[in-house]
Write an enzyme that holds these catalytic residues in place. Structure first.
Site, PDB file in Angstrom:
ATOM      1  N   MET A  38      -7.802 117.092  -9.027  1.00  0.00           N
ATOM      2  CA  MET A  38      -7.332 116.434 -10.253  1.00  0.00           C
ATOM      3  C   MET A  38      -7.575 114.928 -10.146  1.00  0.00           C
ATOM      4  O   MET A  38      -6.945 114.145 -10.854  1.00  0.00           O
ATOM      5  CB  MET A  38      -5.856 116.741 -10.488  1.00  0.00           C
ATOM      6  CG  MET A  38      -5.609 118.244 -10.668  1.00  0.00           C
ATOM      7  SD  MET A  38      -4.146 118.643 -11.640  1.00  0.00           S
ATOM      8  CE  MET A  38      -2.861 117.954 -10.630  1.00  0.00           C
ATOM      9  N   HIS A  42      -7.867 110.953  -2.243  1.00  0.00           N
ATOM     10  CA  HIS A  42      -7.395 110.320  -1.011  1.00  0.00           C
ATOM     11  C   HIS A  42      -8.058 111.029   0.174  1.00  0.00           C
ATOM     12  O   HIS A  42      -8.889 111.943  -0.022  1.00  0.00           O
ATOM     13  CB  HIS A  42      -5.867 110.384  -0.922  1.00  0.00           C
ATOM     14  CG  HIS A  42      -5.308 111.756  -1.177  1.00  0.00           C
ATOM     15  ND1 HIS A  42      -5.527 112.818  -0.338  1.00  0.00           N
ATOM     16  CD2 HIS A  42      -4.578 112.243  -2.208  1.00  0.00           C
ATOM     17  CE1 HIS A  42      -4.927 113.883  -0.811  1.00  0.00           C
ATOM     18  NE2 HIS A  42      -4.351 113.578  -1.956  1.00  0.00           N
ATOM     19  N   HIS A  45      -8.407 114.860   0.125  1.00  0.00           N
ATOM     20  CA  HIS A  45      -9.533 115.394  -0.667  1.00  0.00           C
ATOM     21  C   HIS A  45     -10.855 115.192   0.078  1.00  0.00           C
ATOM     22  O   HIS A  45     -11.726 116.070   0.096  1.00  0.00           O
ATOM     23  CB  HIS A  45      -9.643 114.669  -2.010  1.00  0.00           C
ATOM     24  CG  HIS A  45      -8.477 114.860  -2.928  1.00  0.00           C
ATOM     25  ND1 HIS A  45      -7.605 113.847  -3.251  1.00  0.00           N
ATOM     26  CD2 HIS A  45      -8.043 115.958  -3.601  1.00  0.00           C
ATOM     27  CE1 HIS A  45      -6.693 114.307  -4.093  1.00  0.00           C
ATOM     28  NE2 HIS A  45      -6.926 115.581  -4.313  1.00  0.00           N
ATOM     29  N   GLN A  69      -1.087 123.231 -16.121  1.00  0.00           N
ATOM     30  CA  GLN A  69      -0.306 123.499 -14.908  1.00  0.00           C
ATOM     31  C   GLN A  69       0.894 122.563 -14.773  1.00  0.00           C
ATOM     32  O   GLN A  69       1.603 122.597 -13.771  1.00  0.00           O
ATOM     33  CB  GLN A  69      -1.184 123.447 -13.665  1.00  0.00           C
ATOM     34  CG  GLN A  69      -1.721 122.080 -13.286  1.00  0.00           C
ATOM     35  CD  GLN A  69      -2.738 122.184 -12.161  1.00  0.00           C
ATOM     36  OE1 GLN A  69      -3.868 122.611 -12.364  1.00  0.00           O
ATOM     37  NE2 GLN A  69      -2.351 121.801 -10.952  1.00  0.00           N
TER      38      GLN A  69
END
Ligand code: PAF
Length: 288
Positions: A38, A42, A45, A69
């Site tokens: 999304m 950081h 990821h 979600q």
């Protein structure tokens, strides 16, 4: 000499272009890796992107803040959106970024949802009742859109990884899943895009989640097996932080996520804790 911006991956929004570019990579014989995110990227990821790059010849990162979600009172609107910084971070790592608009993902008339059964019901499912329906639906859509060989998820979202695995098995989705280890800050806080919500005092207190996990590991190493005792000790450690409010601390079977009363073999310890207004999750595997 090339600067970071020249190594930035191409960022596209159109489904047709995504299919063309992935199709070309495939015809060149490259294995395709997918890292769904999304954004607000950081080091956690990036570890997924690196894992993909190590295994696949073509790495696609998707960046999409998926509205379905988020619950009605959750942080969809204020969720950090940092596309330019994300593309800089991915320079030299990702081959392609797909960042679709809401209209392309949920066109008018959209009506099909993926509901994963019992593994989605406890823990996050209890506190965020529509969350996993939104996650499973967008993840299946991304799998279908990208057509990757392998997809990479972080262990930080342990239950999410289990839900996606269940869906892949149940619906015969032709993709392999990899779940990569949690990446932590020096004080143990698991990397999360939501950590930016913490003020400095809350940020210091947030280390209690990881301290709770370490305490449980030590208890098990010392021979403690009783789930009730471990949970009580972890709760007490977390509650030492004045702004911590526990949603759950639980020991469960690592596959089914059914509660266990004792640590026998592999067991997952799952935590969700609010520090002030920020909800954090963390977990670890305990081995008897
Ligand atoms: O883990 C996340 O960031 C999201 O839940 C995911 C898998 C990208 C789906 O929106």
């Amino acid at each position: 000499m090339s600067d970071a911006s020249s190594l930035r991956p191409i960022c596209i929004t159109a489904v047709e272009e995504l299919r063309q570019r992935v199709g070309r990579a495939r015809r060149e014989g490259r294995k395709v890796g997918l890292v769904p995110t999304m954004g607000a990227l950081h080091a956690g990821h990036l570890s997924l992107v690196r894992a993909s790059r190590a295994e696949c010849g073509f790495t696609v990162v998707t960046i999409y803040v998926n509205p379905s979600q988020f619950g009605p009172s959750e942080d969809y609107r204020r969720y950090p959106r940092t596309l330019e910084a994300d593309l800089d971070l991915l320079a030299g790592w990702a081959d392609l970024v797909f960042a679709p608009e809401n209209e392309a993902v949920y066109p008018p008339g959209f009506a099909t949802w993926v509901d994963v059964g019992s593994v989605a019901e406890p823990f996050e499912g209890e506190f965020r009742p529509t969350h996993f329906r939104g996650v499973a639906t967008i993840v299946l859509k991304l799998f279908n859109l990208v057509g990757a060989d392998v997809a990479y998820f972080g262990q930080k979202d342990y239950q999410q990884a289990r839900v996606v695995q269940r869906m892949v098995e149940d619906l015969n989705v032709p993709i392999e899943l990899r779940v990569c280890p949690i990446v932590r800050e020096p004080d143990g806080l698991a990397m999360s895009s939501r950590n930016v919500y913490l003020n400095p005092g809350e940020r210091r207190q947030a280390a209690v989640l990881c301290q709770g996990l370490r305490m449980a590991e030590n208890l098990v190493a010392e021979g403690c097996r009783d789930a009730g005792e471990i949970v009580a000790r972890v709760r007490a450690a977390i509650q030492a932080a004045p702004d911590a409010r526990i949603d759950y601390v639980a020991l469960a079977d690592p596959q089914t996520l059914r509660p266990v009363s004792a640590v026998e073999g592999r067991t997952v310890l799952l935590l969700a804790v609010r520090i002030g207004a920020t909800r954090l999750i963390d977990n670890c595997i305990l081995e008897a």
